[in-house]
Design a protein around this motif. Structure first.
Motif, PDB file in Angstrom:
ATOM      1  N   TYR A 218       0.839  -1.212   0.000  1.00 54.82           N
ATOM      2  CA  TYR A 218       0.000   0.000   0.000  1.00 54.82           C
ATOM      3  C   TYR A 218       0.871   1.257   0.000  1.00 54.82           C
ATOM      4  CZ  TYR A 218       0.438   0.451   5.201  1.00 54.82           C
ATOM      5  OH  TYR A 218       0.882   0.606   6.492  1.00 54.82           O
ATOM      6  N   GLY A 219       0.280   2.354  -0.479  1.00 52.91           N
ATOM      7  CA  GLY A 219       1.027   3.601  -0.623  1.00 52.91           C
ATOM      8  C   GLY A 219       1.119   3.985  -2.086  1.00 52.91           C
ATOM      9  N   PHE A 255       3.401  14.713   0.449  1.00 50.98           N
ATOM     10  CA  PHE A 255       1.964  14.699   0.743  1.00 50.98           C
ATOM     11  C   PHE A 255       1.420  13.273   0.709  1.00 50.98           C
ATOM     12  CE2 PHE A 255       2.875  18.950  -0.975  1.00 50.98           C
ATOM     13  CZ  PHE A 255       2.569  19.687   0.160  1.00 50.98           C
ATOM     14  N   VAL A 256       1.960  12.451  -0.208  1.00 54.09           N
ATOM     15  CA  VAL A 256       1.590  11.032  -0.233  1.00 54.09           C
ATOM     16  C   VAL A 256       2.062  10.359   1.060  1.00 54.09           C
ATOM     17  CG1 VAL A 256       2.010   8.823  -1.400  1.00 54.09           C
ATOM     18  CG2 VAL A 256       1.565  10.880  -2.746  1.00 54.09           C
ATOM     19  N   GLU A 257       3.279  10.724   1.507  1.00 56.72           N
ATOM     20  CA  GLU A 257       3.816  10.114   2.730  1.00 56.72           C
ATOM     21  C   GLU A 257       3.015  10.537   3.963  1.00 56.72           C
ATOM     22  OE1 GLU A 257       7.982   9.134   4.932  1.00 56.72           O
ATOM     23  OE2 GLU A 257       7.513   8.711   2.874  1.00 56.72           O
ATOM     24  N   LYS A 258       2.605  11.802   4.009  1.00 57.65           N
ATOM     25  CA  LYS A 258       1.820  12.273   5.160  1.00 57.65           C
ATOM     26  C   LYS A 258       0.521  11.469   5.280  1.00 57.65           C
ATOM     27  CE  LYS A 258       0.254  14.869   8.502  1.00 57.65           C
ATOM     28  NZ  LYS A 258       0.639  14.477   9.869  1.00 57.65           N
ATOM     29  N   VAL A 259      -0.152  11.249   4.148  1.00 53.60           N
ATOM     30  CA  VAL A 259      -1.386  10.455   4.149  1.00 53.60           C
ATOM     31  C   VAL A 259      -1.073   9.006   4.538  1.00 53.60           C
ATOM     32  CG1 VAL A 259      -3.218   9.551   2.670  1.00 53.60           C
ATOM     33  CG2 VAL A 259      -2.576  11.950   2.503  1.00 53.60           C
ATOM     34  N   CYS A 343      -7.624   2.165   4.034  1.00 55.23           N
ATOM     35  CA  CYS A 343      -6.840   2.684   2.904  1.00 55.23           C
ATOM     36  C   CYS A 343      -7.725   3.504   1.961  1.00 55.23           C
ATOM     37  CB  CYS A 343      -6.171   1.545   2.134  1.00 55.23           C
ATOM     38  SG  CYS A 343      -4.784   0.797   3.028  1.00 55.23           S
ATOM     39  N   GLU A 344      -8.944   3.017   1.750  1.00 54.13           N
ATOM     40  CA  GLU A 344      -9.865   3.735   0.853  1.00 54.13           C
ATOM     41  C   GLU A 344     -10.244   5.088   1.460  1.00 54.13           C
ATOM     42  OE1 GLU A 344     -14.158   3.129  -1.424  1.00 54.13           O
ATOM     43  OE2 GLU A 344     -13.315   1.475  -0.254  1.00 54.13           O
ATOM     44  N   LYS A 345     -10.464   5.083   2.768  1.00 56.50           N
ATOM     45  CA  LYS A 345     -10.804   6.332   3.466  1.00 56.50           C
ATOM     46  C   LYS A 345      -9.712   7.386   3.260  1.00 56.50           C
ATOM     47  CE  LYS A 345     -10.614   8.114   8.149  1.00 56.50           C
ATOM     48  NZ  LYS A 345     -10.518   7.787   9.581  1.00 56.50           N
ATOM     49  N   TRP A 346      -8.451   6.952   3.313  1.00 56.45           N
ATOM     50  CA  TRP A 346      -7.322   7.880   3.164  1.00 56.45           C
ATOM     51  C   TRP A 346      -6.894   8.041   1.700  1.00 56.45           C
ATOM     52  CZ3 TRP A 346      -5.868  11.083   6.876  1.00 56.45           C
ATOM     53  CH2 TRP A 346      -6.182  10.764   8.203  1.00 56.45           C
ATOM     54  N   ASP A 347      -7.624   7.395   0.794  1.00 54.50           N
ATOM     55  CA  ASP A 347      -7.319   7.455  -0.638  1.00 54.50           C
ATOM     56  C   ASP A 347      -5.902   6.950  -0.923  1.00 54.50           C
ATOM     57  OD1 ASP A 347      -7.985   7.863  -3.267  1.00 54.50           O
ATOM     58  OD2 ASP A 347      -7.360   9.970  -3.296  1.00 54.50           O
ATOM     59  N   VAL A 348      -5.535   5.843  -0.246  1.00 59.62           N
ATOM     60  CA  VAL A 348      -4.218   5.218  -0.420  1.00 59.62           C
ATOM     61  C   VAL A 348      -4.378   3.978  -1.297  1.00 59.62           C
ATOM     62  CG1 VAL A 348      -2.402   3.926   0.800  1.00 59.62           C
ATOM     63  CG2 VAL A 348      -3.249   6.084   1.742  1.00 59.62           C
ATOM     64  N   THR A 349      -3.584   3.904  -2.353  1.00 59.85           N
ATOM     65  CA  THR A 349      -3.605   2.733  -3.237  1.00 59.85           C
ATOM     66  C   THR A 349      -3.215   1.488  -2.439  1.00 59.85           C
ATOM     67  OG1 THR A 349      -2.991   4.110  -5.110  1.00 59.85           O
ATOM     68  CG2 THR A 349      -2.630   1.740  -5.358  1.00 59.85           C
ATOM     69  N   VAL A 350      -3.974   0.414  -2.558  1.00 59.72           N
ATOM     70  CA  VAL A 350      -3.696  -0.801  -1.786  1.00 59.72           C
ATOM     71  C   VAL A 350      -3.994  -2.026  -2.647  1.00 59.72           C
ATOM     72  CG1 VAL A 350      -6.006  -0.714  -0.723  1.00 59.72           C
ATOM     73  CG2 VAL A 350      -4.208  -2.073   0.358  1.00 59.72           C
ATOM     74  N   THR A 351      -3.120  -3.037  -2.585  1.00 54.42           N
ATOM     75  CA  THR A 351      -3.278  -4.245  -3.387  1.00 54.42           C
ATOM     76  C   THR A 351      -2.763  -5.457  -2.621  1.00 54.42           C
ATOM     77  OG1 THR A 351      -2.673  -2.862  -5.290  1.00 54.42           O
ATOM     78  CG2 THR A 351      -2.833  -5.227  -5.684  1.00 54.42           C
ATOM     79  N   VAL A 352      -3.535  -6.527  -2.606  1.00 58.54           N
ATOM     80  CA  VAL A 352      -3.038  -7.802  -2.070  1.00 58.54           C
ATOM     81  C   VAL A 352      -2.178  -8.430  -3.163  1.00 58.54           C
ATOM     82  CG1 VAL A 352      -3.654 -10.083  -1.204  1.00 58.54           C
ATOM     83  CG2 VAL A 352      -5.066  -8.098  -0.601  1.00 58.54           C
ATOM     84  N   ILE A 353      -0.886  -8.637  -2.874  1.00 61.67           N
ATOM     85  CA  ILE A 353       0.018  -9.158  -3.909  1.00 61.67           C
ATOM     86  C   ILE A 353       0.485 -10.583  -3.629  1.00 61.67           C
ATOM     87  CG2 ILE A 353       0.828  -6.857  -4.611  1.00 61.67           C
ATOM     88  CD1 ILE A 353       3.474  -7.527  -3.055  1.00 61.67           C
ATOM     89  N   GLY A 354       0.073 -11.153  -2.485  1.00 56.48           N
ATOM     90  CA  GLY A 354       0.533 -12.514  -2.212  1.00 56.48           C
ATOM     91  C   GLY A 354       0.060 -13.016  -0.869  1.00 56.48           C
TER      92      GLY A 354
END
Length: 743
Positions: A218-219, A255-259, A343-354
């Motif tokens: 995520y991030g 700004f991405v890091e702060k979120v 993650c959705e609330k903070w608008d952070v990209t998130v993916t299950v990769i494994g």
């Protein structure tokens, strides 16, 4: 280009591979083949090359760094020690503090703004991954000569990068250093420290335990920046003509890091992760292999699921990318829905990769094809270990025979000229031009920052519990005697915390040196580590972690050995701290400690082009008694002010004290030249109300610390014996240097 799968590697065992271009030696490549029982795939080669790089694997320094464990201090305060993203110490009242310092030297030379900015971003994420809220940053910096063209190129960009990233994150910058020396020309040092706070129960570790648990990225999305950063850029000497290989430096977005910070802290608060790792040096290669080897060892990752900024990236590039603002978490399936929701609330990209498996291999696929199948520990922890040749450099005995011969002032005119010259020299001049670009007060808990001896932040607004941090290195002393130099830096950082009344608790370090392939540099490094380990053992301070930065060298010219030592201390009530200076007349000034003929390695000697003689020897028993005296002086309300003597000696200390609140002083000194310019360690100037004289005398006697009355406060000048320097003239000399140099 066709995909290089595990099956392809087995079918084409003799295919030539660019291992040397990726920084691997022939015997290292042979060792990888031995581990796997075949040649590596190109993706496996990419992973081993970044993880076995000097920067990630510590292959030249491991044999020496073991001393920090072998000589470790047993203390209940240490909650998490060396080996995790950052060390954690107990500071009382249920709070734990984590702190660490790292380097981002080579990227900052190539791309000053982004190199420095992403250095700050990386160390902040290290602190975040421990489960802590980052609360402050610091930045010890080293540059070539202040008037050199390249210094004018890199310094403004580096300072802007540190400030730009930290300010956007809303983190106060509470301290650091700006030091100039010709050996850093072409190799500036950008060391970044971060402090974070949490409750004991909030501590998180980098491990992937529990078969069936999910691997979640995520991030920010993954891009092509920073590919090969640690393996090529941070693990190779610059040629004198400039670096031959210039991989893309990481690009940061604060700004991405702060979120990401706020999102992560909410995830941690709901206890949604089993393990967590940030993606810094070596990117996904590091995060997946370290999480897997920190847990049960088995993990399957679908690399094609990684969200990309650049869809043209190859699997190898995705594994090596050091794109910023990314985290990798291990999450139980029952908690994934809530994790995704936050993650959705903070608008952070998130993916299950494994997912975590019950096997013992890290397996990575690309569109269903197996491209990585490795025992993760061999990637993350069992890299090559070199016991490199070391030999005391010839210069050590030569410089020890040199006699320091510098002019010492005796007349009033000479005293005045000397004090003004020291006040204006770049290493001692006012650094406001730099520090005014940093936000020191954001969050509202900064108690002190530049130009104080240490930075201090409040961590509990009800009880006023706080921590103080200082970073120090005297590379001139380390050059003359690396063993004593490291001890002296440790003592100074501890003393800088104690002048405010805080008690030193733990140590971090950033060890900056030239090429480990040079036996002389390796000797400097080994002696510095030995000195720091011995010093910490004697002072009862645990080393919680740190960083080694080698290859800080241009052609044959290595930087001065620069072990930057960070010390963290605790203060039970920040409202009772001892300030650095006095703001009223009528106080008595005393010097704690004795002054010897210590001009070797001093700023005055450096200003006269002399770098020789014998460095002072650290008396750590006396330093510990001095620290006890300084802490008692705060708790018993003896001191009105206390300020350490270091670079520039008493002359620099008095200059800083009188200018701080525009309150003069009258001082009478015997042997005035040496008294002003000597840099004997273990000395502090204190200001007291005359009514506290008996209390000070009694405390100093009980701690066996020499005490000398040197003057009184008041007036609009600094008067030293017969020399009178108006504060207006002194301030002009002290403050004009940086604006003149850097605009």
């Amino acid at each position: 280009m066709s995909l290089d799968t595990v099956a392809t590697a087995q079918a084409n065992p003799d295919a030539s591979q660019p291992f040397a271009e990726l920084g691997l030696k022939p015997d290292e490549y042979a060792r990888i083949k031995e581990i796997l029982g075949r040649r590596p795939t190109s993706s496996e080669l990419a992973m081993y090359s970044v993880m076995w790089s000097e920067h990630c694997s510590y292959k030249s320094s491991k044999v020496h760094l073991k001393q920090f464990g072998d000589k470790a201090v047993k203390t209940d305060a240490l909650l998490v020690g060396i080996g995790e993203n950052a060390g954690v110490v107990d500071v009382g009242q249920g709070y734990a503090v984590t702190f660490k310092i790292e380097s981002h030297n080579h990227p900052s030379f190539i791309e000053p703004y982004q190199g420095a900015a992403t250095g700050v971003g990386g160390i902040v994420r290290d602190i975040l991954t421990m489960g802590a809220r980052p609360i402050a940053v610091m930045d010890p910096l080293r540059f070539g000569p202040a008037d050199a063209a390249d210094t004018r190129r890199v310094l403004p960009g580096i300072v802007a990068g540190v400030g730009g990233y930290g300010n956007c994150l809303g983190l106060p910058n509470i301290g650091g250093e700006v030091v100039f020396d010709e050996t850093y020309l072409g190799n500036p040092l950008v060391n970044a420290l971060c402090v974070g706070v949490m409750k004991h129960s909030d501590i998180k570790l980098a491990k992937a335990a529990g078969a069936g648990n999910l691997v979640v990225l995520y991030g920010a999305k993954t891009g092509g920046d920073g590919i090969g950063g640690v393996s090529v850029l941070a693990s190779e000497t610059f040629e004198s003509k400039g670096p031959a290989k210039r991989p893309a430096v990481q690009v940061g977005d604060p700004f991405v890091e702060k979120v990401l910070i706020e999102c992560s802290l909410e995830i941690f608060a709901e206890d949604l992760v089993v393990g967590i790792q940030d993606l810094g040096g070596a990117g996904l290669s590091c995060a997946t292999s370290e999480l897997a080897s920190g847990g049960s060892g088995g993990m399957k990752v679908q690399l094609d699921k990684v969200p990309l900024r650049d869809p043209s990236l190859s699997p190898e590039e995705i594994l090596m990318s050091e794109s910023q603002e990314r985290m990798c978490a291990i999450v139980e399936p029952s908690k994934i829905a809530r994790f995704l929701e936050i993650c959705e609330k903070w608008d952070v990209t998130v993916t299950v990769i494994g997912e975590v498996t019950d096997g013992n291999h890290l397996e990575i696929t690309w569109n269903g094809e197996l491209i990585v199948d490795v025992p993760p520990r061999t990637v993350a922890h069992d890299g090559p270990v070199y016991n490199r040749p070391l030999a005391q450099p010839a210069y050590i005995d030569a410089v020890a025979k040199e006699v320091i011969n510098v002019p010492l002032p005796t007349t009033a005119d000479e005293i005045k000229a000397t004090v003004l010259k020291l006040a204006a020299t770049p290493n001692l001049a006012d650094k406001s031009w730099v520090t005014d670009q940093y936000d020191r007060y954001v969050q509202g808990n900064s108690i002190q920052s530049q130009p104080d001896d240490s930075g201090m932040v409040r961590i509990d607004e009800k009880t006023h519990l706080g921590v103080a941090v200082a970073t120090d290195a005297n590379a001139n002393w380390s050059y003359l005697n690396p063993y004593e130099g490291a001890k002296l830096a440790l003592a100074e950082a501890a003393r800088n915390i104690a002048t405010a009344g805080a008690k030193p608790l733990a140590v971090t370090n950033c060890l900056n040196f030239g090429s480990p392939e040079d036996p002389g540099v390796m000797w400097q490094f080994a002696e510095s580590v030995r000195g720091l380990a011995d010093g910490c053992l004697e002072m009862g301070l645990p080393v919680t972690g740190g960083n080694v930065s080698f290859y800080n060298q241009t052609g044959a010219v290595a930087i001065l050995p620069t072990p930057v030592i960070g010390v963290l201390g605790v203060i039970d009530d920040v409202r009772t701290r001892t300030p650095m200076s006095f703001d009223r007349a009528g106080l008595d000034l005393y010097l704690l400690g004795e002054t010897e003929n210590d001009l070797a390695g001093s700023e005055w000697a450096y200003m006269h082009d002399q770098r020789g003689g014998i460095a002072p020897t650290a008396d750590l028993q006396r330093e510990m008694r001095l620290i006890d005296l300084l802490v008692a002086g705060r708790t018993k309300k003896i001191f009105s002010a206390a300020h350490d003597l270091s670079q520039g000696g008493l002359a620099a200390t008095l200059t800083e004290m009188v200018l701080r609140y525009n309150t003069g002083a009258t001082v009478q000194l015997d042997n005035v030249g040496l008294a002003l310019l000597s840099e004997t360690p273990g000395r502090v100037v204190v200001a007291i109300d005359p009514a506290r004289t008996a209390a000070l005398t009694s405390e100093a006697a009980s701690q066996k610390i020499a005490l000398t009355k040197i003057g009184t406060t008041g007036g609009d000048s600094l008067v030293i014996n017969d020399a009178k320097i108006s504060l207006v003239e002194l301030r002009k000399a002290h403050t004009e240097t940086f604006p003149k140099l850097f605009g």
